[in-house]
Design an enzyme around this catalytic site. Structure first.
Site, PDB file in Angstrom:
ATOM      1  N   CYS A 286       0.748  -1.172  -0.089  1.00  0.00           N
ATOM      2  CA  CYS A 286      -0.006   0.093  -0.075  1.00  0.00           C
ATOM      3  C   CYS A 286       0.834   1.219  -0.077  1.00  0.00           C
ATOM      4  O   CYS A 286       1.456   1.654  -1.009  1.00  0.00           O
ATOM      5  CB  CYS A 286      -1.039  -0.151   1.180  1.00  0.00           C
ATOM      6  SG  CYS A 286      -2.326  -1.273   0.871  1.00  0.00           S
ATOM      7  N   HIS A 370      -3.908  -5.212   0.629  1.00  0.00           N
ATOM      8  CA  HIS A 370      -3.443  -6.133   1.776  1.00  0.00           C
ATOM      9  C   HIS A 370      -3.414  -7.716   1.695  1.00  0.00           C
ATOM     10  O   HIS A 370      -4.636  -8.143   1.742  1.00  0.00           O
ATOM     11  CB  HIS A 370      -4.533  -5.637   3.026  1.00  0.00           C
ATOM     12  CG  HIS A 370      -4.383  -4.094   3.463  1.00  0.00           C
ATOM     13  ND1 HIS A 370      -3.546  -3.760   4.596  1.00  0.00           N
ATOM     14  CD2 HIS A 370      -4.451  -2.960   2.634  1.00  0.00           C
ATOM     15  CE1 HIS A 370      -3.394  -2.557   4.628  1.00  0.00           C
ATOM     16  NE2 HIS A 370      -4.294  -1.901   3.702  1.00  0.00           N
ATOM     17  N   GLU A 372      -2.635  -9.512   3.868  1.00  0.00           N
ATOM     18  CA  GLU A 372      -3.170 -10.336   4.973  1.00  0.00           C
ATOM     19  C   GLU A 372      -4.495 -10.177   5.040  1.00  0.00           C
ATOM     20  O   GLU A 372      -4.793 -10.879   6.073  1.00  0.00           O
ATOM     21  CB  GLU A 372      -2.220  -9.482   6.224  1.00  0.00           C
ATOM     22  CG  GLU A 372      -3.129  -8.152   6.756  1.00  0.00           C
ATOM     23  CD  GLU A 372      -3.084  -7.029   5.875  1.00  0.00           C
ATOM     24  OE1 GLU A 372      -3.909  -6.341   6.102  1.00  0.00           O
ATOM     25  OE2 GLU A 372      -2.071  -6.985   4.895  1.00  0.00           O
TER      26      GLU A 372
END
Length: 406
Positions: A286, A370, A372
């Site tokens: 990001c 993201h 994760e």
């Protein structure tokens, strides 16, 4: 607020009193209702509109408040996630922003203390359509309203979030400033927590240990947990940590994390990234992806309303696979401004924007979302394994015997 209310009383009387016994059968049990209303002083049994959301275009939206009270100024962004509002509340990337949830029902699962993504709530406020009046979840420890009030975060509800979302899509959002310094850690520290076993879904854990220095531009805890679960030893450092000090640690790799705001507002971070590139394998997520783009000589631009949500489709151009991704950013890298050798690896299928980069000769990889995914799907978790492979190849290269010319 005391006000006049209506008092109601109901009386029942036999119809024979009004129509006489000849108009009905003797066995009739029908009764007539008489309603009397009177004005009395008291409290309204419902909450009134006691808050206002004022947008830059001058529009004013009446709402009801919950959580903390006060006045706050921030950038309004909308998030299309259906679940995971607690992870969103504690994501440092939302620092200084009002997050408007497009899913109308928020608060029905309450909050718990296992889903925190950072040490506190950094966002400026929460805007929702309907606030659940009850909670139903076996892990619930607190209601959303109480949670926000304790953390001094304002929320408003009973507002037309669909209309506001359309307004944001048409008119865009406000200009950002340097927000990284307010969310970064202050001193270096080690991170050891892994993903809890009940949430672990990856079985391909490396048996090698790699030391990763993670720059905290507003890093989410689940990013660190995923790295630790893949066998990494992690040192988290502040956003202002000098590149020279990082290189002294001789890490196997460096992670540039997610974070809030405009990458152009933090030139010191761009300089740090530039001084590390080419020396060790790096992974940008990001904000880290955007900083890498600028450090490579490319440009970033502000998107009209950004990407915020857990359902953005991304195509991996190397494999052809489509991943459903979690995204939260207002800025993007312009791939046309990048130097030769930099490869666009992923694109956002909603608007074609750059969602991932690689520069193989410099051992660089990055994603504009993201991996994760907290909240969100786990389609992109493989990216952590790819980062491990980058570090593994670099270690193998260093261990190869060096041939000297005779």
């Amino acid at each position: 607020m005391a006000t006049k209310a209506l008092g109601f009383s109901v009386t029942l009387s036999n119809l024979s009193n009004h129509f006489g016994s000849k108009s009905l059968q003797p066995t009739s049990k029908v009764r007539v209702f008489t309603l009397r209303c009177s004005a009395v002083k008291g409290e309204r049994p419902w909450k009134t509109s006691d808050a206002r959301l004022i947008l830059e275009d001058g529009s004013i939206w009446k709402a009801k408040s919950f959580g903390a009270t006060g006045t706050q100024v921030g950038e309004v962004v909308f998030n299309t996630s259906l679940t995971g509002y607690q992870e969103i509340l504690t994501d440092p990337s939302y620092a200084g922003q009002f997050v408007l949830m497009t899913n109308p029902h928020i608060g029905n699962t309450g909050v718990n203390f296992d889903d925190e993504e950072s040490r506190q709530c950094f966002l400026a406020g929460l805007v929702i359509r309907s606030l659940s009046i009850s909670t139903s979840n076996w892990r619930c420890a607190e209601t959303l309203g109480d949670y926000l009030a304790k953390r001094n975060i304002m929320g408003i509800y009973d507002v037309d979030t669909r209309a506001i979302t359309r307004r944001l899509r048409e008119d865009g959002s406000l200009i950002g400033v340097d927000l990284i310094s307010g969310v970064s850690c202050k001193t270096p520290h080690e991170w050891v927590d892994k993903t809890k076993q009940e949430w672990e879904f990856n079985s391909k854990v490396s048996h090698e240990t790699f030391h990763v220095v993670a720059y905290d531009f507003g890093i989410k805890q689940n990013i660190l947990r995923r790295l630790a679960s893949y066998g990494c030893k992690i040192t988290v450092v502040p956003s202002t940590w000098p590149a020279s000090e990082t290189l002294k640690m001789k890490p196997d790799g460096v992670l540039f994390s997610n974070g809030p705001g405009d990458p152009s507002a933090v030139p010191y971070a761009v300089e740090t990234v530039r001084n590390i590139l080419g020396k060790v394998p790096v992974f940008g997520i990001c904000m880290g992806h955007q900083l890498l783009g600028q450090a490579l000589g490319g440009k970033t631009f502000k998107m009209k309303f950004g990407h915020h949500g857990g359902n953005h489709p991304v195509r991996n151009l190397r494999t052809g696979h489509v991943e459903i991704s979690a995204q939260n950013h207002n800025y993007a890298v312009d791939p046309a401004t990048l130097p030769e050798g930099v490869e666009v690896t992923h694109i956002n299928l909603n608007d074609g924007s750059c969602a991932g980069l690689a520069f193989p000769t410099q051992r660089i990889m990055s994603l504009q979302y993201h991996p994760e995914a907290s909240p969100g799907p786990h389609d992109s978790d493989y990216a952590f394994r790819e980062f491990l492979n980058l570090m593994k190849r670099e270690r193998s290269k260093k261990s190869e015997p060096q041939l000297s010319a005779v």
